[in-house]
Design a protein around this motif. Sequence first.
Motif, PDB file in Angstrom:
ATOM      1  N   ARG A  97      -4.758  17.421  -5.551  1.00 46.74           N
ATOM      2  CA  ARG A  97      -4.640  15.961  -5.623  1.00 46.74           C
ATOM      3  C   ARG A  97      -3.363  15.497  -4.928  1.00 46.74           C
ATOM      4  O   ARG A  97      -3.356  14.485  -4.230  1.00 46.74           O
ATOM      5  CB  ARG A  97      -4.648  15.511  -7.086  1.00 46.74           C
ATOM      6  N   ARG A  98      -2.290  16.233  -5.095  1.00 48.12           N
ATOM      7  CA  ARG A  98      -1.015  15.871  -4.447  1.00 48.12           C
ATOM      8  C   ARG A  98      -1.163  15.918  -2.935  1.00 48.12           C
ATOM      9  O   ARG A  98      -0.637  15.068  -2.227  1.00 48.12           O
ATOM     10  CB  ARG A  98       0.097  16.810  -4.899  1.00 48.12           C
ATOM     11  N   SER A  99      -1.898  16.907  -2.440  1.00 43.42           N
ATOM     12  CA  SER A  99      -2.134  17.004  -0.994  1.00 43.42           C
ATOM     13  C   SER A  99      -2.850  15.763  -0.480  1.00 43.42           C
ATOM     14  O   SER A  99      -2.473  15.184   0.549  1.00 43.42           O
ATOM     15  CB  SER A  99      -2.948  18.264  -0.696  1.00 43.42           C
ATOM     16  N   VAL A 100      -3.876  15.320  -1.201  1.00 41.47           N
ATOM     17  CA  VAL A 100      -4.612  14.114  -0.807  1.00 41.47           C
ATOM     18  C   VAL A 100      -3.704  12.889  -0.883  1.00 41.47           C
ATOM     19  O   VAL A 100      -3.688  12.047   0.029  1.00 41.47           O
ATOM     20  CB  VAL A 100      -5.868  13.930  -1.699  1.00 41.47           C
ATOM     21  N   LEU A 101      -2.945  12.778  -1.962  1.00 39.38           N
ATOM     22  CA  LEU A 101      -2.056  11.620  -2.124  1.00 39.38           C
ATOM     23  C   LEU A 101      -0.970  11.585  -1.045  1.00 39.38           C
ATOM     24  O   LEU A 101      -0.598  10.505  -0.575  1.00 39.38           O
ATOM     25  CB  LEU A 101      -1.420  11.621  -3.514  1.00 39.38           C
ATOM     26  N   LEU A 102      -0.478  12.745  -0.658  1.00 43.67           N
ATOM     27  CA  LEU A 102       0.531  12.786   0.406  1.00 43.67           C
ATOM     28  C   LEU A 102      -0.059  12.364   1.746  1.00 43.67           C
ATOM     29  O   LEU A 102       0.619  11.723   2.556  1.00 43.67           O
ATOM     30  CB  LEU A 102       1.169  14.170   0.495  1.00 43.67           C
ATOM     31  N   GLN A 103      -1.329  12.710   1.988  1.00 44.66           N
ATOM     32  CA  GLN A 103      -1.993  12.233   3.200  1.00 44.66           C
ATOM     33  C   GLN A 103      -2.114  10.710   3.175  1.00 44.66           C
ATOM     34  O   GLN A 103      -1.870  10.042   4.184  1.00 44.66           O
ATOM     35  CB  GLN A 103      -3.374  12.869   3.345  1.00 44.66           C
ATOM     36  N   ASP A 104      -2.484  10.181   2.014  1.00 39.18           N
ATOM     37  CA  ASP A 104      -2.559   8.722   1.862  1.00 39.18           C
ATOM     38  C   ASP A 104      -1.188   8.086   2.095  1.00 39.18           C
ATOM     39  O   ASP A 104      -1.073   7.056   2.765  1.00 39.18           O
ATOM     40  CB  ASP A 104      -3.051   8.335   0.459  1.00 39.18           C
ATOM     41  N   LEU A 105      -0.160   8.713   1.551  1.00 42.49           N
ATOM     42  CA  LEU A 105       1.198   8.195   1.713  1.00 42.49           C
ATOM     43  C   LEU A 105       1.621   8.243   3.177  1.00 42.49           C
ATOM     44  O   LEU A 105       2.206   7.282   3.691  1.00 42.49           O
ATOM     45  CB  LEU A 105       2.182   8.980   0.844  1.00 42.49           C
ATOM     46  N   ASP A 106       1.312   9.330   3.861  1.00 42.46           N
ATOM     47  CA  ASP A 106       1.645   9.425   5.283  1.00 42.46           C
ATOM     48  C   ASP A 106       0.947   8.334   6.092  1.00 42.46           C
ATOM     49  O   ASP A 106       1.551   7.706   6.967  1.00 42.46           O
ATOM     50  CB  ASP A 106       1.270  10.800   5.845  1.00 42.46           C
ATOM     51  N   ALA A 107      -0.332   8.116   5.795  1.00 36.96           N
ATOM     52  CA  ALA A 107      -1.085   7.076   6.511  1.00 36.96           C
ATOM     53  C   ALA A 107      -0.488   5.693   6.215  1.00 36.96           C
ATOM     54  O   ALA A 107      -0.336   4.872   7.123  1.00 36.96           O
ATOM     55  CB  ALA A 107      -2.555   7.115   6.115  1.00 36.96           C
ATOM     56  N   ARG A 114       0.834  -1.212   0.000  1.00 39.17           N
ATOM     57  CA  ARG A 114       0.000   0.000   0.000  1.00 39.17           C
ATOM     58  C   ARG A 114       0.867   1.259   0.000  1.00 39.17           C
ATOM     59  O   ARG A 114       0.562   2.230  -0.693  1.00 39.17           O
ATOM     60  CB  ARG A 114      -0.937  -0.005   1.205  1.00 39.17           C
ATOM     61  N   ARG A 115       1.943   1.242   0.769  1.00 37.20           N
ATOM     62  CA  ARG A 115       2.838   2.402   0.802  1.00 37.20           C
ATOM     63  C   ARG A 115       3.500   2.604  -0.558  1.00 37.20           C
ATOM     64  O   ARG A 115       3.574   3.724  -1.070  1.00 37.20           O
ATOM     65  CB  ARG A 115       3.910   2.222   1.887  1.00 37.20           C
ATOM     66  N   GLN A 116       3.945   1.518  -1.176  1.00 37.62           N
ATOM     67  CA  GLN A 116       4.582   1.615  -2.495  1.00 37.62           C
ATOM     68  C   GLN A 116       3.598   2.138  -3.536  1.00 37.62           C
ATOM     69  O   GLN A 116       3.948   2.974  -4.366  1.00 37.62           O
ATOM     70  CB  GLN A 116       5.133   0.255  -2.922  1.00 37.62           C
ATOM     71  N   ALA A 117       2.355   1.672  -3.473  1.00 31.80           N
ATOM     72  CA  ALA A 117       1.330   2.148  -4.410  1.00 31.80           C
ATOM     73  C   ALA A 117       1.080   3.642  -4.215  1.00 31.80           C
ATOM     74  O   ALA A 117       0.921   4.386  -5.196  1.00 31.80           O
ATOM     75  CB  ALA A 117       0.048   1.351  -4.229  1.00 31.80           C
ATOM     76  N   ALA A 118       1.047   4.086  -2.961  1.00 32.99           N
ATOM     77  CA  ALA A 118       0.850   5.514  -2.690  1.00 32.99           C
ATOM     78  C   ALA A 118       2.025   6.327  -3.229  1.00 32.99           C
ATOM     79  O   ALA A 118       1.833   7.402  -3.825  1.00 32.99           O
ATOM     80  CB  ALA A 118       0.659   5.746  -1.189  1.00 32.99           C
ATOM     81  N   GLU A 119       3.238   5.823  -3.033  1.00 30.50           N
ATOM     82  CA  GLU A 119       4.417   6.510  -3.584  1.00 30.50           C
ATOM     83  C   GLU A 119       4.352   6.579  -5.104  1.00 30.50           C
ATOM     84  O   GLU A 119       4.687   7.606  -5.704  1.00 30.50           O
ATOM     85  CB  GLU A 119       5.700   5.792  -3.158  1.00 30.50           C
ATOM     86  N   ASP A 120       3.912   5.489  -5.727  1.00 33.28           N
ATOM     87  CA  ASP A 120       3.804   5.455  -7.186  1.00 33.28           C
ATOM     88  C   ASP A 120       2.781   6.476  -7.693  1.00 33.28           C
ATOM     89  O   ASP A 120       3.002   7.132  -8.719  1.00 33.28           O
ATOM     90  CB  ASP A 120       3.418   4.055  -7.666  1.00 33.28           C
TER      91      ASP A 120
END
Length: 130
Positions: free
Chosen positions: A75-85, A31-37
């Motif tokens: 969108r980047r803000s949302v994705l970064l929140q996902d990545l942090d989680a 999940r973390r790798q997918a968020a980074e991608d």
Amino acid sequence: MIDPKRLAGLARLATLRKDADLMSLAAANARRQAAEDRVRALDTAAAEARAVAEGQTDPAFLAAREGFARWTAARRSVLLQDLDAATSRTAVERATAARSFGRCQALDTARQRIAGQIARRRGRGSSGTT
């Protein structure tokens, strides 16, 4: 003294738990790798859009570029929140897996110690019978 059969059962349970924790860690890593991608893909798209927009003077194009820039920032803000989680969850799962490994090692050490004690007792008991 601890019952060796009970200790063996505990070791089997600990091994099963360790395997489950490792699967959870692998899923969290995925999940973390997918968020980074996703973040990387968005950054690539934004960079390509900026490169295409260089030198453009058409007001409609510039307005569209500005709208896309706002959308990518949101969108980047949302994705970064996902990545942090996902990163936080990975850390939790890594700590859980480490504890599971430690439990397995402690139980293996205890099993070896008890097996050695039993072997020494049997060795003492049988040495006088020959």
